[in-house]
Motif scaffolding. Structure first.
Motif, PDB file in Angstrom:
ATOM      1  N   GLN A 186       0.805  -1.225   0.000  1.00 33.69           N
ATOM      2  CA  GLN A 186       0.000   0.000   0.000  1.00 33.69           C
ATOM      3  C   GLN A 186       0.836   1.272   0.000  1.00 33.69           C
ATOM      4  OE1 GLN A 186      -3.486  -0.173  -0.044  1.00 33.69           O
ATOM      5  NE2 GLN A 186      -3.087  -2.355  -0.330  1.00 33.69           N
ATOM      6  N   ALA A 187       2.135   1.161   0.242  1.00 38.96           N
ATOM      7  CA  ALA A 187       2.968   2.321   0.559  1.00 38.96           C
ATOM      8  C   ALA A 187       2.954   3.397  -0.515  1.00 38.96           C
ATOM      9  CB  ALA A 187       4.396   1.872   0.835  1.00 38.96           C
ATOM     10  N   LYS A 197      -0.473   2.034  10.100  1.00 37.20           N
ATOM     11  CA  LYS A 197      -0.943   3.410  10.139  1.00 37.20           C
ATOM     12  C   LYS A 197      -0.776   4.144   8.817  1.00 37.20           C
ATOM     13  CE  LYS A 197      -0.025   3.932  15.083  1.00 37.20           C
ATOM     14  NZ  LYS A 197       0.679   4.728  16.130  1.00 37.20           N
ATOM     15  N   GLY A 198       0.014   3.599   7.912  1.00 36.40           N
ATOM     16  CA  GLY A 198       0.208   4.229   6.616  1.00 36.40           C
ATOM     17  C   GLY A 198       1.252   5.328   6.658  1.00 36.40           C
ATOM     18  N   ILE A 199       1.127   6.286   5.734  1.00 38.27           N
ATOM     19  CA  ILE A 199       2.090   7.386   5.602  1.00 38.27           C
ATOM     20  C   ILE A 199       1.794   8.458   6.650  1.00 38.27           C
ATOM     21  CG2 ILE A 199       2.993   9.203   4.111  1.00 38.27           C
ATOM     22  CD1 ILE A 199       3.841   6.466   3.188  1.00 38.27           C
ATOM     23  N   GLY A 252       7.931   9.896   1.840  1.00 34.29           N
ATOM     24  CA  GLY A 252       6.991   9.743   2.937  1.00 34.29           C
ATOM     25  C   GLY A 252       7.530   8.803   3.993  1.00 34.29           C
ATOM     26  N   PHE A 253       6.942   8.881   5.187  1.00 33.79           N
ATOM     27  CA  PHE A 253       7.345   8.015   6.300  1.00 33.79           C
ATOM     28  C   PHE A 253       6.207   7.060   6.605  1.00 33.79           C
ATOM     29  CE2 PHE A 253       8.057   7.252  10.957  1.00 33.79           C
ATOM     30  CZ  PHE A 253       9.238   6.544  10.810  1.00 33.79           C
ATOM     31  N   ARG A 292       1.112   8.588  -2.843  1.00 39.24           N
ATOM     32  CA  ARG A 292       0.565   9.332  -3.989  1.00 39.24           C
ATOM     33  C   ARG A 292      -0.594  10.234  -3.569  1.00 39.24           C
ATOM     34  NH1 ARG A 292      -0.643  12.307  -6.708  1.00 39.24           N
ATOM     35  NH2 ARG A 292      -1.210  12.393  -8.913  1.00 39.24           N
ATOM     36  N   LYS A 293      -1.342   9.852  -2.558  1.00 35.25           N
ATOM     37  CA  LYS A 293      -2.472  10.647  -2.093  1.00 35.25           C
ATOM     38  C   LYS A 293      -2.039  11.867  -1.295  1.00 35.25           C
ATOM     39  CE  LYS A 293      -5.468   6.576  -1.852  1.00 35.25           C
ATOM     40  NZ  LYS A 293      -6.227   5.655  -0.954  1.00 35.25           N
TER      41      LYS A 293
END
Length: 249
Positions: free
Chosen positions: A117-118, A145-147, A139-140, A123-124
């Motif tokens: 998903q990274a 939790k995602g980015i 991004g981190f 991109r969003k």
């Protein structure tokens, strides 16, 4: 169109680097550059920072404590580079393959679902790219939790430095996640990742052979070709584990 301007970074009144960069998040850029290039070990080494406008660009003036100023003076170099180059103008070839710390080996930093998903999640978080189609992003990523944070710039190295600076200014330890970049994984991107203690680098494009060698030696998990729900792991795969969402029932 994307803006780019000359940004000078100086320590205690002496210019250390001049890079072409996007004029956003300049303080993050300066702090990140100082950390990723080893001019400071921690953000508290900088006593104050000021961004000054000049007719031909911007200058980020960092004022270091006396002890760190001595360290910088002993390792004086001057860099002037375009957006595509992270090693331009170095005084010594030894700087190109500088000594790096070794990242401690851990397991289970991310799941394969997190990695898949990274780049879509990053991109969003690219509003400047949406406007210009001409900038990179870094991004981190944190497991589950995602980015957490993203930064953009016309230069891929600059975007990563801005992210590093932003994380440190927010008190976020890069050791707890992975950097995600919208570019190839070259050796200097691996070096910056290692210098700030981040255990993993995820790139949308290809790695170089030297980047893989350096990542392996430094203990960094290097992942590339991360797009369309696929990826390839080139070093230290033990940090990536299958999670519940990866199991087909």
């Amino acid at each position: 169109m994307a803006e780019e301007t000359a940004i000078a970074i100086s320590f205690n009144g002496t210019t250390q680097a001049v890079m072409m960069a996007s004029p956003q998040d300049v303080e993050d850029f300066a702090y990140g550059f100082a950390l990723s290039e080893g001019f400071v070990a921690k953000i508290s080494d900088v006593e104050r920072i000021e961004v000054v406008e000049h007719p031909t660009g911007l200058e980020a003036q960092l004022w270091l404590n006396a002890q760190q100023a001595e360290v910088v003076n002993a390792r004086r170099r001057y860099m002037s580079g375009p957006v595509g180059c992270g090693l331009c103008g170095i005084d010594s070839l030894n700087e190109a393959l500088r000594a790096l710390p070794t990242i401690p080996q851990t397991r289970g930093l991310l799941t394969t679902f997190d990695v898949k998903q990274a780049t879509d999640q990053l991109r969003k978080q690219q509003p400047l790219h949406d406007q210009t189609r001409a900038v990179h992003a870094a991004g981190f990523l944190i497991a589950g939790k995602g980015i957490l944070m993203a930064r953009e710039d016309v230069g891929r190295h600059n975007a990563l430095d801005k992210l590093i600076g932003g994380l440190n200014r927010a008190g976020v330890d890069p050791a707890g996640g992975a950097f995600v970049i919208t570019s190839r994984a070259s050796v200097d991107m691996v070096q910056k990742t290692t210098m700030v203690g981040c255990p993993a680098l995820i790139a949308v494009s290809a790695p170089t052979a030297l980047a893989v060698d350096v990542a392996e030696a430094a203990g960094v998990t290097l992942i590339a070709f991360a797009r369309a729900q696929t990826f390839e792991i080139f070093s230290h795969p033990d940090r990536i584990e299958a999670g519940p969402k990866d199991v087909t029932r």
